[in-house]
Design a protein around this motif. Structure first.
Motif, mmCIF file in Angstrom:
data_model
loop_
_atom_site.group_PDB
_atom_site.id
_atom_site.type_symbol
_atom_site.label_atom_id
_atom_site.label_comp_id
_atom_site.label_asym_id
_atom_site.label_seq_id
_atom_site.Cartn_x
_atom_site.Cartn_y
_atom_site.Cartn_z
ATOM 1 N N ALA A 9 1.069 -1.131 -0.148
ATOM 2 C CA ALA A 9 -0.279 -0.289 -0.196
ATOM 3 C C ALA A 9 1.082 1.214 0.482
ATOM 4 O O ALA A 9 0.204 1.948 -0.499
ATOM 5 C CB ALA A 9 -0.263 0.398 1.255
ATOM 6 N N SER A 56 -6.607 1.788 3.925
ATOM 7 C CA SER A 56 -6.085 0.286 4.141
ATOM 8 C C SER A 56 -4.401 0.072 5.037
ATOM 9 O O SER A 56 -4.598 -1.247 5.543
ATOM 10 C CB SER A 56 -5.754 -0.505 3.119
ATOM 11 O OG SER A 56 -4.213 0.263 2.481
ATOM 12 N N LEU A 102 -9.011 -2.581 -0.104
ATOM 13 C CA LEU A 102 -7.967 -3.128 -1.089
ATOM 14 C C LEU A 102 -8.947 -3.607 -2.538
ATOM 15 O O LEU A 102 -8.286 -2.962 -3.695
ATOM 16 C CB LEU A 102 -7.125 -4.219 -0.391
ATOM 17 C CG LEU A 102 -6.357 -3.195 0.077
ATOM 18 C CD1 LEU A 102 -5.761 -4.716 0.871
ATOM 19 C CD2 LEU A 102 -5.185 -2.286 -0.325
ATOM 20 N N LEU A 138 -2.301 -3.015 -5.001
ATOM 21 C CA LEU A 138 -3.140 -3.039 -3.879
ATOM 22 C C LEU A 138 -3.422 -4.510 -4.209
ATOM 23 O O LEU A 138 -4.295 -4.508 -3.610
ATOM 24 C CB LEU A 138 -4.420 -2.171 -4.255
ATOM 25 C CG LEU A 138 -3.845 -0.236 -3.973
ATOM 26 C CD1 LEU A 138 -5.009 0.504 -4.696
ATOM 27 C CD2 LEU A 138 -3.535 -0.314 -2.689
#
Length: 373
Positions: free
Chosen positions: A8, A52, A65, A101
């Protein structure tokens, strides 16, 4: 930092780098995406990456995500219409961010604990589905975004359109190749291999003579056998079924003979103390112990049969069949039709293999490899 959080963070950095080097497409592109759509794209990817990183349940994080990765990828691919071959570096940076992601989505899904067996099965199926979807997404991105020539590698969207537009042709090809040649050859080859294995187990002379011949026949080049079978059995599906029989017979023979020898000496001695006959020992001890070997041969043959039938059609067939269509259309440079046939063959082979694997789980549920799965 958690073990999976780096995806992320890197995705967020890639989004910032893409924002600093706009536009998404070169100046020669035919249609520039609207500023509103571009803003939504950046916000969606960046917000998903940031959210996230916050403390939350794995299910919530995986959902965020998933939306960010696949929503961003859908917007990027939608913007390619009219801009094929003109994608700039920011476009690929954003797609790389979406891929990261999606990677973390899979990592979170794997760690989700469920109390329902059905939910656990659904999550296990979701992981390969996401993985397969991203193979297609990256394929589409490379071919359309980078402008790879259609004749070298068509995008998945063009292949899907060809499949939808050629369903009658594909249906006839599948009927000719799979439902006639493959199934007939598979059943005859596997059945004959199994029966001869039982006979070879009973007669030591056959066992010592057939197994070396089986290894030799397995090494025969298929492109040499197929024309001979066409000369012997004609141009219709029977000659292709004969090739499949040759390809599937000896794997079944060798695996079954090995499986019949897999039962332990203690179990055989126990059957002898019960005064069991050969056939009683075979049916109640040796065949159940051989089932993992037999199903291993069935799974191997499920792919060999399809390959053998398609290749055999290259050497003579009526004007129908998957191998005939591939050899004909590649000569016309209709590569999308070739890939459509390949996709249908891959799907059929996967279904065939999956059916055999499900039957294996039902029959050999007692085996450690099945119980451990």
């Amino acid at each position: 930092m958690k073990s999976a959080s780096w995806q992320a963070i890197v995705a967020l950095l890639l989004t910032v780098a893409a924002a600093a080097t706009l536009p998404l497409f070169s100046a020669a592109s035919g249609r520039v995406p609207s500023s509103g759509m571009t803003a939504i794209l950046f916000v969606l990817i960046a917000a998903s990456a940031l959210i996230s990183l916050l403390p939350q349940s794995k299910t919530s994080r995986a959902t965020v995500l998933f939306i960010g990765a696949h929503g961003g990828a859908w917007l990027l691919l939608s913007s390619l219409a009219g801009n094929e071959g003109f994608a700039a570096k920011p476009f690929f940076l954003l797609m790389a961010a979406c891929w990261l992601l999606a990677w973390r989505t899979v990592s979170e899904i794997v760690e989700i604990k469920t109390s329902s067996r059905a939910d656990d099965t659904a999550l296990r199926l979701l992981v390969p589905a996401i993985f397969g979807a991203w193979i297609l997404i990256l394929w589409e991105t490379a071919t359309r975004g980078a402008g790879i020539p259609f004749v070298l590698l068509p995008p998945p969207s063009a292949i899907a359109a060809r499949i939808v537009g050629s369903l009658p042709i594909l249906r006839d090809d599948v009927r000719q190749t799979i439902f006639k040649a493959v199934l007939a050859g598979y059943v005859i080859g596997c059945g004959a291999g199994f029966a001869v294995a039982i006979l070879a187990d009973r007669v030591a002379f056959l066992r010592r003579g057939l197994l070396p011949i089986g290894n030799m026949v397995s090494a025969l080049p298929m492109i040499g056998v197929a024309p001979i079978m066409v000369m012997w059995f004609g141009f219709d599906w029977q000659s292709k079924a004969a090739v499949v029989v040759i390809m599937t017979f000896f794997p079944m023979l060798v695996n079954t003979v090995a499986g019949l020898a897999a039962s332990g000496p203690m179990e055989r001695d126990l059957m002898q103390t019960y005064a069991s006959s050969y056939w009683q020992t075979l049916l109640k001890l040796r065949l159940p112990a051989a089932m993992p070997f037999i199903f291993n041969a069935l799974k191997i043959n499920s792919t060999l049969a399809l390959i053998g039938a398609i290749v055999a059609e290259f050497f003579g067939t009526p004007i129908v069949g998957m191998g005939f269509r591939i050899s004909t259309e590649i000569g016309r440079m209709n590569v999308d039709m070739v890939w459509a046939e390949i996709a249908v063959a891959a799907l059929a082979g996967s279904i065939f293999y999956g059916v055999v694997a499900l039957a294996e789980r039902a029959v050999t549920f007692w085996h450690p490899s099945i119980r451990g799965g």
